[in-house]
Design an enzyme around this catalytic site. Structure first.
Site, PDB file in Angstrom:
ATOM      1  N   GLU A   1       0.818  -1.220   0.000  1.00 37.18           N
ATOM      2  CA  GLU A   1       0.000   0.000   0.000  1.00 37.18           C
ATOM      3  C   GLU A   1       0.851   1.268   0.000  1.00 37.18           C
ATOM      4  OE1 GLU A   1      -3.232  -0.302  -0.451  1.00 37.18           O
ATOM      5  OE2 GLU A   1      -3.009  -2.497  -0.344  1.00 37.18           O
TER       6      GLU A   1
ATOM      7  N   THR B   1       1.476  -0.001  -7.604  1.00 38.57           N
ATOM      8  CA  THR B   1       0.664  -0.190  -8.806  1.00 38.57           C
ATOM      9  C   THR B   1       0.500   1.112  -9.572  1.00 38.57           C
ATOM     10  OG1 THR B   1      -0.525  -2.041  -7.809  1.00 38.57           O
ATOM     11  CG2 THR B   1      -1.603  -0.920  -9.638  1.00 38.57           C
TER      12      THR B   1
ATOM     13  N   LYS C   1       1.745  -9.222 -13.621  1.00 36.22           N
ATOM     14  CA  LYS C   1       1.529  -9.368 -12.175  1.00 36.22           C
ATOM     15  C   LYS C   1       1.609 -10.854 -11.867  1.00 36.22           C
ATOM     16  CE  LYS C   1       0.242  -7.826  -8.047  1.00 36.22           C
ATOM     17  NZ  LYS C   1       0.931  -6.764  -7.290  1.00 36.22           N
TER      18      LYS C   1
ATOM     19  N   THR D   1      -2.960 -11.071  -4.756  1.00 36.09           N
ATOM     20  CA  THR D   1      -3.574 -11.593  -3.538  1.00 36.09           C
ATOM     21  C   THR D   1      -4.607 -10.610  -2.997  1.00 36.09           C
ATOM     22  OG1 THR D   1      -1.932 -10.613  -2.047  1.00 36.09           O
ATOM     23  CG2 THR D   1      -1.435 -12.788  -2.959  1.00 36.09           C
TER      24      THR D   1
ATOM     25  N   ASP E   1      -4.700  -5.507  -9.635  1.00 39.47           N
ATOM     26  CA  ASP E   1      -3.725  -4.464  -9.950  1.00 39.47           C
ATOM     27  C   ASP E   1      -3.544  -4.276 -11.453  1.00 39.47           C
ATOM     28  OD1 ASP E   1      -3.341  -4.097  -7.256  1.00 39.47           O
ATOM     29  OD2 ASP E   1      -1.507  -5.290  -7.154  1.00 39.47           O
TER      30      ASP E   1
ATOM     31  N   GLU F   1       5.357  -6.386 -11.840  1.00 39.78           N
ATOM     32  CA  GLU F   1       5.018  -5.806 -10.538  1.00 39.78           C
ATOM     33  C   GLU F   1       4.874  -6.889  -9.485  1.00 39.78           C
ATOM     34  OE1 GLU F   1       1.511  -3.601  -8.064  1.00 39.78           O
ATOM     35  OE2 GLU F   1       1.329  -3.639 -10.253  1.00 39.78           O
TER      36      GLU F   1
ATOM     37  N   SER G   1       3.841   8.082  -3.239  1.00 42.04           N
ATOM     38  CA  SER G   1       2.788   9.056  -2.924  1.00 42.04           C
ATOM     39  C   SER G   1       3.411  10.233  -2.191  1.00 42.04           C
ATOM     40  CB  SER G   1       1.701   8.394  -2.068  1.00 42.04           C
ATOM     41  OG  SER G   1       0.687   9.325  -1.736  1.00 42.04           O
TER      42      SER G   1
ATOM     43  N   PRO H   1       2.261  12.288  -7.095  1.00 42.20           N
ATOM     44  CA  PRO H   1       1.490  13.065  -6.126  1.00 42.20           C
ATOM     45  C   PRO H   1       0.464  12.212  -5.396  1.00 42.20           C
ATOM     46  CG  PRO H   1       0.719  13.520  -8.342  1.00 42.20           C
ATOM     47  CD  PRO H   1       1.945  12.661  -8.484  1.00 42.20           C
TER      48      PRO H   1
END
Length: 237
Positions: A12, A16, A37, A41, A50, A109, A171, A200
């Site tokens: 998290e 992705t 991918k 899960t 994803d 990924e 992020s 961003p």
């Protein structure tokens, strides 16, 4: 660089979305792209995963998911609990090579971090990267604690003879705190690799057309974009 492995320092953290941004920039430059991918899960069979999110944001790229396990756990554990066959590095290797023969760029990924177990033998995404002889892009959070996790991931890569292509912040907050601002200068020291972008906060909430139009401004030239680490740091330091 036909194959690029995308891993995170944890879950998290924007892996992705960062993958989608790299794919979007490749498409904007006229390059064909595929996203692989290996293990999805925590998503039910009828829910978008994803790969679907990358396609939604980046546009029409080739998307491949090798296996899906319903519980939000490490792939090896999730496969075992579901009674399903886990994904193994050689399967990732074969699929990525096939995609690389047909595309200019293949993004693989991972699930969670670099050393999360894929199968009962303890194989990891790093083993797939070694088979592919592919560089690894680390996606990290912006703030406190990110440097240690980034350093550990980069050290694990070096110990295995793998190359860290760089670090992308998954992020970047609208109101960065002191730790986040200082980390801009410290990420390259921790990773022994360049900082190659900052997405961003809430980038995934943008309209897909706006996401694609802006993606190049979030990523450095090494990833096809126009982002400049020095200028970004000077403006926010």
């Amino acid at each position: 660089m036909p194959v690029l492995i995308v891993t995170g320092t944890g879950t998290e953290i924007g892996k992705t979305v960062a993958t989608a941004a790299v794919a979007a920039v490749a498409r904007a430059r006229g390059r064909s792209a595929a996203v692989l991918k290996p293990a999805q899960t925590g998503v039910a069979a009828d829910e978008p995963g994803d790969v679907a999110e990358v396609l939604r944001l980046a546009g029409p790229v080739t998307g491949v998911e090798l296996a899906r396990f319903p519980e939000p756990l490490a792939p090896a554990t999730a496969a075992c609990r579901a009674g399903l066959t886990p994904v193994r590095p050689d399967e990732i290797d074969r699929t990525a090579r096939k995609l690389a023969a047909e595309h200019d760029l293949v993004l693989v990924e991972g699930a969670g971090g670099l050393l999360v177990h894929l199968d009962e033998s303890g194989a990891t995404l790093a083993d797939a990267a070694r088979l592919l002889d592919a560089p690894v892009l680390i996606v990290a959070p912006a703030g406190l604690g990110a440097l240690n996790a980034t350093a550990l991931t980069a050290e694990a890569l070096r110990a295995r003879g793998l190359r860290c292509h760089g670090v992308v912040i998954g992020s970047w907050p609208d109101a960065p705190d002191l730790a986040a601002r200082c980390n801009l200068a410290d990420f390259p020291k921790s990773a022994h690799a360049p900082l190659l972008g900052a997405l961003p906060e809430r980038a995934a909430a943008l309209d897909p057309a706006d996401f694609r139009a802006a993606a190049a401004s979030w990523l450095a030239p090494e990833l096809g974009g126009t982002w400049d680490a020095g200028r970004f740091g000077a403006e926010r330091g």
